[in-house]
Design an enzyme around this catalytic site. Structure first.
Site, mmCIF file in Angstrom:
data_model
loop_
_atom_site.group_PDB
_atom_site.id
_atom_site.type_symbol
_atom_site.label_atom_id
_atom_site.label_comp_id
_atom_site.label_asym_id
_atom_site.label_seq_id
_atom_site.Cartn_x
_atom_site.Cartn_y
_atom_site.Cartn_z
ATOM 1 N N CYS A 130 47.980 47.880 45.493
ATOM 2 C CA CYS A 130 48.932 48.755 46.204
ATOM 3 C C CYS A 130 50.003 47.961 46.952
ATOM 4 C CB CYS A 130 48.184 49.683 47.160
ATOM 5 S SG CYS A 130 46.837 48.897 48.040
ATOM 6 N N HIS A 243 50.961 51.952 53.630
ATOM 7 C CA HIS A 243 50.980 50.506 53.868
ATOM 8 C C HIS A 243 52.413 50.093 54.241
ATOM 9 C CE1 HIS A 243 46.979 50.384 52.437
ATOM 10 N NE2 HIS A 243 47.074 49.527 51.450
HETATM 11 P P1 NAP Z 1 36.297 55.532 46.897
HETATM 12 O O1 NAP Z 1 36.971 56.592 47.684
HETATM 13 O O2 NAP Z 1 35.142 54.831 47.488
HETATM 14 O O3 NAP Z 1 35.829 56.195 45.488
HETATM 15 C C1 NAP Z 1 35.130 55.466 44.527
HETATM 16 C C2 NAP Z 1 35.022 56.299 43.257
HETATM 17 O O4 NAP Z 1 34.408 55.510 42.239
HETATM 18 C C3 NAP Z 1 34.140 57.541 43.434
HETATM 19 O O5 NAP Z 1 34.619 58.583 42.627
HETATM 20 C C4 NAP Z 1 32.800 57.042 42.905
HETATM 21 O O6 NAP Z 1 31.974 58.075 42.432
HETATM 22 C C5 NAP Z 1 33.279 56.216 41.722
HETATM 23 N N1 NAP Z 1 32.251 55.278 41.286
HETATM 24 C C6 NAP Z 1 31.712 54.268 41.986
HETATM 25 N N2 NAP Z 1 30.767 53.640 41.237
HETATM 26 C C7 NAP Z 1 30.734 54.281 40.048
HETATM 27 C C8 NAP Z 1 29.962 54.112 38.858
HETATM 28 N N3 NAP Z 1 29.037 53.159 38.744
HETATM 29 N N4 NAP Z 1 30.188 54.951 37.828
HETATM 30 C C9 NAP Z 1 31.125 55.937 37.926
HETATM 31 N N5 NAP Z 1 31.870 56.148 39.033
HETATM 32 C C10 NAP Z 1 31.675 55.324 40.071
HETATM 33 O O7 NAP Z 1 37.303 54.400 46.467
HETATM 34 P P2 NAP Z 1 38.861 54.481 46.094
HETATM 35 O O8 NAP Z 1 39.674 54.154 47.262
HETATM 36 O O9 NAP Z 1 39.130 55.761 45.372
HETATM 37 O O10 NAP Z 1 38.998 53.226 45.134
HETATM 38 C C11 NAP Z 1 38.320 53.104 43.923
HETATM 39 C C12 NAP Z 1 38.740 51.841 43.221
HETATM 40 O O11 NAP Z 1 40.118 51.937 42.895
HETATM 41 C C13 NAP Z 1 38.618 50.561 44.073
HETATM 42 O O12 NAP Z 1 37.352 49.987 43.970
HETATM 43 C C14 NAP Z 1 39.690 49.692 43.508
HETATM 44 O O13 NAP Z 1 39.194 48.949 42.422
HETATM 45 C C15 NAP Z 1 40.720 50.685 43.022
HETATM 46 N N6 NAP Z 1 41.821 50.792 44.009
HETATM 47 C C16 NAP Z 1 42.982 50.287 43.655
HETATM 48 C C17 NAP Z 1 44.022 50.344 44.533
HETATM 49 C C18 NAP Z 1 45.284 49.718 44.178
HETATM 50 O O14 NAP Z 1 45.787 49.013 45.008
HETATM 51 N N7 NAP Z 1 45.840 49.959 43.000
HETATM 52 C C19 NAP Z 1 43.913 50.926 45.767
HETATM 53 C C20 NAP Z 1 42.706 51.442 46.126
HETATM 54 C C21 NAP Z 1 41.671 51.378 45.207
HETATM 55 P P3 NAP Z 1 30.809 58.690 43.376
HETATM 56 O O15 NAP Z 1 31.509 59.621 44.321
HETATM 57 O O16 NAP Z 1 29.943 59.399 42.392
HETATM 58 O O17 NAP Z 1 30.142 57.551 44.055
HETATM 59 O O1 3JN Z 2 42.510 47.440 50.926
HETATM 60 C C1 3JN Z 2 43.548 47.885 50.442
HETATM 61 O O2 3JN Z 2 44.455 48.342 51.140
HETATM 62 C C2 3JN Z 2 43.740 47.872 48.974
HETATM 63 C C3 3JN Z 2 42.465 47.643 48.270
HETATM 64 C C4 3JN Z 2 42.370 47.585 46.966
HETATM 65 C C5 3JN Z 2 41.101 47.311 46.310
HETATM 66 C C6 3JN Z 2 39.912 47.658 46.948
HETATM 67 C C7 3JN Z 2 38.696 47.367 46.342
HETATM 68 C C8 3JN Z 2 38.652 46.718 45.133
HETATM 69 C C9 3JN Z 2 41.069 46.695 45.068
HETATM 70 C C10 3JN Z 2 42.350 46.391 44.363
HETATM 71 O O3 3JN Z 2 42.994 47.323 43.914
HETATM 72 O O4 3JN Z 2 42.730 45.232 44.232
HETATM 73 C C11 3JN Z 2 39.840 46.384 44.503
HETATM 74 C C12 3JN Z 2 39.752 45.681 43.188
HETATM 75 O O5 3JN Z 2 39.843 46.358 42.184
HETATM 76 O O6 3JN Z 2 39.585 44.456 43.175
#
Ligand code: NAP
Ligand code: 3JN
Length: 334
Positions: A130, A243
């Site tokens: 992000c 952010h």
């Molecule tokens: P979150 O609110 O904690 O949600 C996590 C999601 O992943 C929930 O739907 C969870 O399902 C699902 N999940 C976890 N383990 C799983 C598994 N083994 N199989 C299937 N589903 C699973 O987290 P979030 O903020 O949405 O972020 C999720 C991911 O997106 C992060 O870990 C990161 O890699 C990525 N992300 C990327 C950015 C970016 O900067 N582009 C920003 C934030 C996040 P349940 O509800 O069933 O546990």
């Molecule tokens: O903390 C934030 O503001 C952004 C976090 C992103 C994030 C959180 C957990 C795992 C990532 C990411 O998108 O880089 C990951 C990951 O996929 O490594």
């Protein structure tokens, strides 16, 4: 009749996944069938899409049959295992995790900046971190105008970047704190309420955090220029959504603040909010829920000949994650 698509959202119950589902509706993405996927913890849950409650399914190897686009945001280990399965089933996997971002065969895309990279995909396309996504939106017009030697960025990242657990922790700690209660930090390494934490993700032996290294490496890949020097300090702040970044840019040739303002005004997806005498500049509170990247405080750096300072704010769940992923799918359709 225009085509409609089957779209799977992996991590549909999470903060990013829910934003994806809302945006698919808001942007009128041509969804024929939505397949919300999560872990066994979400068995029995539903998501609301276009007025209909749709059952969340437990992710498994057969989840991607007939799927055109699979939007992943369930953590790196889920993407590692299931994005290749989705691609093999014929879907395009658009991955929000860091797992594939630096893979040489996987395009890392912000459509307004490097849409041309999409064409080389082999079934998986990565979405940047992000903090990187909003920064490259501000850097690209400056790069095209004057070249970039070096970038020094400090971030002010909201708790929603750490998912649902991050949001819950700030809310709980803030309430307890105001009521004189005691709170225990669980998701973050220190109390986040009424505090700042100069650590996002784990530390590496060189003293940087993984989040900082992601910003450094991803910026070079998206701008297609490994010679740009980038250094970053990433800080968690007690803000729910949005952010913010203080960005110092050393350009190759001298440019005025007015030229930079003009170039940023022409950049699709960027809104310049820059009228300091009237206290006009972006703040996360005002820009949360919006799709654009907002830039203000544009000025010439007094300390070096070719320097520009600016302040950049965006909704981290939108342009930083869900929106960018859907824009990649839109670009593929177009
Ligand atoms: P979150 O609110 O904690 O949600 C996590 C999601 O992943 C929930 O739907 C969870 O399902 C699902 N999940 C976890 N383990 C799983 C598994 N083994 N199989 C299937 N589903 C699973 O987290 P979030 O903020 O949405 O972020 C999720 C991911 O997106 C992060 O870990 C990161 O890699 C990525 N992300 C990327 C950015 C970016 O900067 N582009 C920003 C934030 C996040 P349940 O509800 O069933 O546990
Ligand atoms: O903390 C934030 O503001 C952004 C976090 C992103 C994030 C959180 C957990 C795992 C990532 C990411 O998108 O880089 C990951 C990951 O996929 O490594």
């Amino acid at each position: 009749m225009s085509k409609i698509y089957t779209v799977a959202v992996v991590g549909a119950t999470g903060v990013v996944g829910r934003e994806m589902i809302d945006l698919l509706q808001e942007l009128n993405f041509p969804v024929g069938r939505l397949v919300p996927l999560a872990s066994a913890r979400s068995a029995g849950a539903t998501v609301l899409f276009k007025g209909e409650n749709i059952d969340v399914q437990v992710l498994n190897e057969d989840s991607f049959k007939g799927v055109d686009f699979a939007l992943f945001s369930a953590g790196g280990s889920v993407s590692k295992e299931f994005a290749p399965i989705a691609a093999k089933s014929g879907a395009v996997a658009i991955d929000n995790t860091s797992y594939f971002r630096m893979h040489p065969e996987v395009p890392l895309v912000v459509p307004e900046v490097n849409a041309n990279a999409i064409a080389s995909h082999k079934g998986i396309i990565a979405n940047p971190n992000c903090s990187t996504a909003q920064m490259v939106m501000a850097l690209k017009p400056i790069y095209d105008l004057a070249g970039i030697e070096r970038v020094v960025v400090s971030t002010y990242q909201s708790v929603s970047g750490a998912g649902k657990a991050g949001i819950d922790e700030l809310e709980k700690q803030a309430r307890l704190s105001l009521n004189g209660g005691d709170f225990v930090a669980q998701k973050f390494p220190h109390t986040i309420a009424f505090n700042l934490i100069p650590q996002i993700d784990d530390f590496l032996p060189n003293g940087y955090t993984k989040e900082e290294i992601k910003m450094i490496e991803e910026t070079k890949k998206i701008l297609g220029d490994p010679t740009i020097q980038v250094t970053a300090t990433t800080v968690r702040v007690p803000v729910f959504v949005g952010h913010s970044e203080s960005i110092n840019i050393q350009t190759k040739r001298k440019v005025s603040a007015a030229e930079v303002r003009e170039a940023l005004r022409k950049m699709p997806g960027v809104i310049v909010m820059d009228d300091p005498p009237n206290s006009v500049y972006p703040t996360p509170r005002e820009t949360a829920g919006k799709n654009e990247v907002f830039v203000g405080r544009i000025r010439e750096d007094l300390s070096i000949p070719n320097g520009i300072e600016l302040w950049c704010v965006a909704d981290n769940l939108r342009k930083g994650a869900a929106l960018n992923a859907i824009q990649i799918a839109q670009a593929l359709i177009a």
